[in-house]
Design a protein around this motif. Sequence first.
Motif, PDB file in Angstrom:
ATOM      1  N   PRO A 167      -0.491  13.312   4.823  1.00 24.68           N
ATOM      2  CA  PRO A 167      -0.305  13.462   3.381  1.00 24.68           C
ATOM      3  C   PRO A 167      -0.999  12.341   2.622  1.00 24.68           C
ATOM      4  CG  PRO A 167       1.683  12.587   4.380  1.00 24.68           C
ATOM      5  CD  PRO A 167       0.742  12.887   5.502  1.00 24.68           C
ATOM      6  N   VAL A 168      -1.610  12.689   1.514  1.00 22.09           N
ATOM      7  CA  VAL A 168      -2.287  11.695   0.668  1.00 22.09           C
ATOM      8  C   VAL A 168      -1.777  11.850  -0.769  1.00 22.09           C
ATOM      9  CG1 VAL A 168      -4.496  10.887  -0.244  1.00 22.09           C
ATOM     10  CG2 VAL A 168      -4.349  11.708   2.128  1.00 22.09           C
ATOM     11  N   PRO A 169      -1.207  10.791  -1.341  1.00 20.22           N
ATOM     12  CA  PRO A 169      -0.749  10.837  -2.728  1.00 20.22           C
ATOM     13  C   PRO A 169      -1.853  10.363  -3.671  1.00 20.22           C
ATOM     14  CG  PRO A 169       0.026   8.834  -1.694  1.00 20.22           C
ATOM     15  CD  PRO A 169      -0.793   9.560  -0.662  1.00 20.22           C
ATOM     16  N   PRO A 170      -1.624  10.398  -4.976  1.00 21.26           N
ATOM     17  CA  PRO A 170      -2.572   9.804  -5.910  1.00 21.26           C
ATOM     18  C   PRO A 170      -2.825   8.338  -5.553  1.00 21.26           C
ATOM     19  CG  PRO A 170      -0.940  11.086  -7.093  1.00 21.26           C
ATOM     20  CD  PRO A 170      -0.486  11.041  -5.683  1.00 21.26           C
ATOM     21  N   PHE A 171      -3.995   7.838  -5.945  1.00 22.14           N
ATOM     22  CA  PHE A 171      -4.385   6.478  -5.553  1.00 22.14           C
ATOM     23  C   PHE A 171      -3.377   5.438  -6.044  1.00 22.14           C
ATOM     24  CE2 PHE A 171      -6.809   2.523  -6.331  1.00 22.14           C
ATOM     25  CZ  PHE A 171      -7.146   2.244  -5.004  1.00 22.14           C
ATOM     26  N   SER A 172      -2.935   5.561  -7.287  1.00 17.56           N
ATOM     27  CA  SER A 172      -1.977   4.586  -7.815  1.00 17.56           C
ATOM     28  C   SER A 172      -0.676   4.611  -7.033  1.00 17.56           C
ATOM     29  CB  SER A 172      -1.704   4.852  -9.303  1.00 17.56           C
ATOM     30  OG  SER A 172      -2.873   4.657 -10.067  1.00 17.56           O
ATOM     31  N   GLU A 173      -0.283   5.817  -6.602  1.00 15.61           N
ATOM     32  CA  GLU A 173       0.953   5.905  -5.822  1.00 15.61           C
ATOM     33  C   GLU A 173       0.747   5.353  -4.413  1.00 15.61           C
ATOM     34  OE1 GLU A 173       4.531   9.043  -4.720  1.00 15.61           O
ATOM     35  OE2 GLU A 173       2.928   9.628  -6.113  1.00 15.61           O
ATOM     36  N   GLN A 174      -0.449   5.530  -3.866  1.00 19.97           N
ATOM     37  CA  GLN A 174      -0.746   4.888  -2.579  1.00 19.97           C
ATOM     38  C   GLN A 174      -0.481   3.382  -2.674  1.00 19.97           C
ATOM     39  OE1 GLN A 174      -4.674   5.739  -0.908  1.00 19.97           O
ATOM     40  NE2 GLN A 174      -4.709   7.680  -2.060  1.00 19.97           N
ATOM     41  N   GLN A 175      -0.974   2.785  -3.759  1.00 24.19           N
ATOM     42  CA  GLN A 175      -0.802   1.344  -3.939  1.00 24.19           C
ATOM     43  C   GLN A 175       0.682   0.976  -4.042  1.00 24.19           C
ATOM     44  OE1 GLN A 175      -3.396   1.168  -7.446  1.00 24.19           O
ATOM     45  NE2 GLN A 175      -4.774  -0.188  -6.296  1.00 24.19           N
ATOM     46  N   ARG A 176       1.444   1.747  -4.792  1.00 22.31           N
ATOM     47  CA  ARG A 176       2.863   1.432  -4.968  1.00 22.31           C
ATOM     48  C   ARG A 176       3.635   1.594  -3.658  1.00 22.31           C
ATOM     49  NH1 ARG A 176       2.065   4.732  -9.512  1.00 22.31           N
ATOM     50  NH2 ARG A 176       3.391   6.403  -8.637  1.00 22.31           N
ATOM     51  N   VAL A 177       3.307   2.658  -2.920  1.00 17.16           N
ATOM     52  CA  VAL A 177       4.012   2.904  -1.659  1.00 17.16           C
ATOM     53  C   VAL A 177       3.698   1.802  -0.649  1.00 17.16           C
ATOM     54  CG1 VAL A 177       4.200   4.432   0.337  1.00 17.16           C
ATOM     55  CG2 VAL A 177       4.163   5.397  -1.964  1.00 17.16           C
ATOM     56  N   VAL A 178       2.425   1.463  -0.508  1.00 15.70           N
ATOM     57  CA  VAL A 178       2.034   0.425   0.461  1.00 15.70           C
ATOM     58  C   VAL A 178       2.677  -0.910   0.103  1.00 15.70           C
ATOM     59  CG1 VAL A 178       0.087  -0.972   1.266  1.00 15.70           C
ATOM     60  CG2 VAL A 178      -0.101   1.521   1.214  1.00 15.70           C
ATOM     61  N   GLU A 179       2.672  -1.236  -1.184  1.00 12.87           N
ATOM     62  CA  GLU A 179       3.276  -2.498  -1.615  1.00 12.87           C
ATOM     63  C   GLU A 179       4.779  -2.522  -1.291  1.00 12.87           C
ATOM     64  OE1 GLU A 179       3.972  -5.079  -5.724  1.00 12.87           O
ATOM     65  OE2 GLU A 179       2.531  -3.420  -5.694  1.00 12.87           O
ATOM     66  N   ALA A 180       5.483  -1.426  -1.589  1.00 12.94           N
ATOM     67  CA  ALA A 180       6.920  -1.366  -1.310  1.00 12.94           C
ATOM     68  C   ALA A 180       7.192  -1.363   0.186  1.00 12.94           C
ATOM     69  CB  ALA A 180       7.523  -0.123  -1.955  1.00 12.94           C
ATOM     70  N   LEU A 181       6.401  -0.618   0.932  1.00 10.77           N
ATOM     71  CA  LEU A 181       6.580  -0.529   2.374  1.00 10.77           C
ATOM     72  C   LEU A 181       6.398  -1.896   3.024  1.00 10.77           C
ATOM     73  CD1 LEU A 181       7.058   1.497   4.677  1.00 10.77           C
ATOM     74  CD2 LEU A 181       4.582   1.815   4.810  1.00 10.77           C
ATOM     75  N   GLU A 182       5.345  -2.597   2.629  1.00 13.13           N
ATOM     76  CA  GLU A 182       5.077  -3.892   3.245  1.00 13.13           C
ATOM     77  C   GLU A 182       6.108  -4.933   2.827  1.00 13.13           C
ATOM     78  OE1 GLU A 182       0.980  -4.861   2.550  1.00 13.13           O
ATOM     79  OE2 GLU A 182       0.288  -3.408   4.068  1.00 13.13           O
ATOM     80  N   GLU A 183       6.646  -4.802   1.620  1.00 11.90           N
ATOM     81  CA  GLU A 183       7.696  -5.729   1.199  1.00 11.90           C
ATOM     82  C   GLU A 183       8.942  -5.531   2.056  1.00 11.90           C
ATOM     83  OE1 GLU A 183      10.434  -6.791  -2.735  1.00 11.90           O
ATOM     84  OE2 GLU A 183       8.779  -5.358  -2.895  1.00 11.90           O
ATOM     85  N   HIS A 184       9.352  -4.282   2.241  1.00 13.12           N
ATOM     86  CA  HIS A 184      10.533  -4.000   3.066  1.00 13.12           C
ATOM     87  C   HIS A 184      10.301  -4.427   4.514  1.00 13.12           C
ATOM     88  CE1 HIS A 184      12.774  -1.978  -0.014  1.00 13.12           C
ATOM     89  NE2 HIS A 184      11.886  -0.997  -0.170  1.00 13.12           N
ATOM     90  N   LEU A 185       9.134  -4.092   5.054  1.00 14.79           N
ATOM     91  CA  LEU A 185       8.871  -4.371   6.460  1.00 14.79           C
ATOM     92  C   LEU A 185       8.679  -5.856   6.721  1.00 14.79           C
ATOM     93  CD1 LEU A 185       6.578  -1.364   7.449  1.00 14.79           C
ATOM     94  CD2 LEU A 185       8.978  -1.716   8.000  1.00 14.79           C
ATOM     95  N   SER A 186       8.181  -6.592   5.725  1.00  9.69           N
ATOM     96  CA  SER A 186       8.040  -8.039   5.912  1.00  9.69           C
ATOM     97  C   SER A 186       9.406  -8.684   6.075  1.00  9.69           C
ATOM     98  CB  SER A 186       7.281  -8.671   4.739  1.00  9.69           C
ATOM     99  OG  SER A 186       8.017  -8.558   3.537  1.00  9.69           O
ATOM    100  N   ARG A 187      10.391  -8.189   5.319  1.00  9.50           N
ATOM    101  CA  ARG A 187      11.754  -8.709   5.481  1.00  9.50           C
ATOM    102  C   ARG A 187      12.314  -8.326   6.850  1.00  9.50           C
ATOM    103  NH1 ARG A 187      12.451  -7.290  -0.179  1.00  9.50           N
ATOM    104  NH2 ARG A 187      13.477  -5.335   0.407  1.00  9.50           N
ATOM    105  N   LEU A 188      11.998  -7.115   7.291  1.00 11.21           N
ATOM    106  CA  LEU A 188      12.451  -6.677   8.600  1.00 11.21           C
ATOM    107  C   LEU A 188      11.778  -7.496   9.707  1.00 11.21           C
ATOM    108  CD1 LEU A 188      14.351  -4.572   9.783  1.00 11.21           C
ATOM    109  CD2 LEU A 188      12.442  -2.962   9.860  1.00 11.21           C
ATOM    110  N   ASP A 189      10.485  -7.788   9.524  1.00  9.70           N
ATOM    111  CA  ASP A 189       9.769  -8.619  10.502  1.00  9.70           C
ATOM    112  C   ASP A 189      10.384 -10.016  10.583  1.00  9.70           C
ATOM    113  OD1 ASP A 189       8.030  -6.577  11.092  1.00  9.70           O
ATOM    114  OD2 ASP A 189       6.450  -7.273   9.739  1.00  9.70           O
TER     115      ASP A 189
END
Length: 507
Positions: free
Chosen positions: A154-176
């Motif tokens: 699945p591919v979302p709009p470019f701006s949403e790609q940026q928001r999702v990646v930013e949120a995902l990496e923020e959550h996963l960095s805390r998990l790491d």
Amino acid sequence: MGKLPEGWVWVRLGDLGEWFGGGTPSKKEPDYWEGGDVPWLSPKDMKSERLADVQDRITERAVNESSVRMVPRNSVAIVTRSGILEHSVPVASVPFATTLNQDMKAVVTYSGVLPDWIAWALRRYERKILGECRKAGTTVASLSTPALMDMRVPVPPFSEQQRVVEALEEHLSRLDAAEAQLSSVIRRSAGLEKKWLDIIAVGRSVRRSGTADLDSLEESKTGRFDEGNLIELPHGWKWRRASAVCQQIVSGSTPKAHLMSPGSGDVPFLKVYNISQRGFVDFSVDPTFVGVETHEGLLKRSRVLPGDVLTNIVGPPLGKTAMVPDMHPEWNINQAIVSFRAGPDLTPRWLTLVLSSPYILGMLKRTSKATAGQFNIAVSTCRDLPIPCPPIDEQEKLIEAAEQWFTLSENVRGAVANSRIRATGLRMALLRRAFVGDLVPQDPADEPAATLLARIAAEREAAKPVRKGTKRAARPRKATAAAAATKAAPAPTPAPATSVQQELFNQ
């Protein structure tokens, strides 16, 4: 494929960027490798999700004269041939230009597709890749390139790609960070366990604070230990030779293959891999048996009983120690294991603890000799090993204290293991939410992904060079793969995926 939020589309991986294969310059050409400064990425470098460096480099000559190609920076690399593909798919973002090993592929995404989106998509759909893209009948696990390129994500709009990646990496960095803390707990627990073993086994922390009383230590037969550096023991304790306080100390032997049977038989036959690093006999690992006739004849010398203490004398690693359990009345051992049977001055549990102590094991290991990549300790050295011997009643008290500590240590390990399982579940849940549009809210003002992909396809078409030559009848031009994917994309849904839709998608 499940329904997607408004503005998202399903697209083939092959249509999201330019894919590169790898190669290996000839090892017979020193000029391809010696003094090179061009990164050469291989599966052994794929140990983290974002690479910092590679282990190998090649020369410019290798780039010019071999099959390798330079992959631009900000690419995403994936291992496509490796034994590890039985269980996982190594993926990493590559922030520098590099060449690739032949067992890898890399993609440089088109403008409007975030490299990190593709990287996370490959991790999200790892199970699907392993299930649908594996080549059949290959000796080493491999991914089919056509199948991989044809897999849709699945591919979302470019701006949403940026928001999702930013949120995902923020959550996963805390998990790491949390998982790093768990690893630290295990390391510290293991270190404390070793110190505690030494404190108990020699009656103090291992620092020489005086001269050891060696009056009770029998004369050495090998001269392999430096008794002058033995630490001073507590009052009432004595240093004794293992041969003086053990009824027997023997190593095993390995009979010919036809005398051993895997899985079932009369007498269990222990090998080094049956001695766990955690200090117990694990006979569930490739169990081997010998017959009663072999046990009482050819292997009579190496029979062992419940309560005997085993230590491996061939390694690495050396010094794995465990007590023989009472699952069977008698056992046998191979030539890489030595068995100590405690005499009246030692309890089997105390002997097990002493032979697990880093201080005592350290003395034994320092006598080992290397032969053809293996380290060996002589049985005669084991018989000559100095053993700290407190009174029997004190041995019992110290063992009780040690077992309380070991129970606490195991509880910590169990809690950490459970936390790691939960962390893995949270990681997968975050990835699932990210790729069904549930991690961040959608913005109706975002340019739909279908529009973005159509523009990418048009730009690629316009960038194609114009061929000059004799005029021929015009042939209908095939639609580009990206354009076909855009046309075939499912109609957008008017709202984000519901929980029911998500459940269907996850099946």
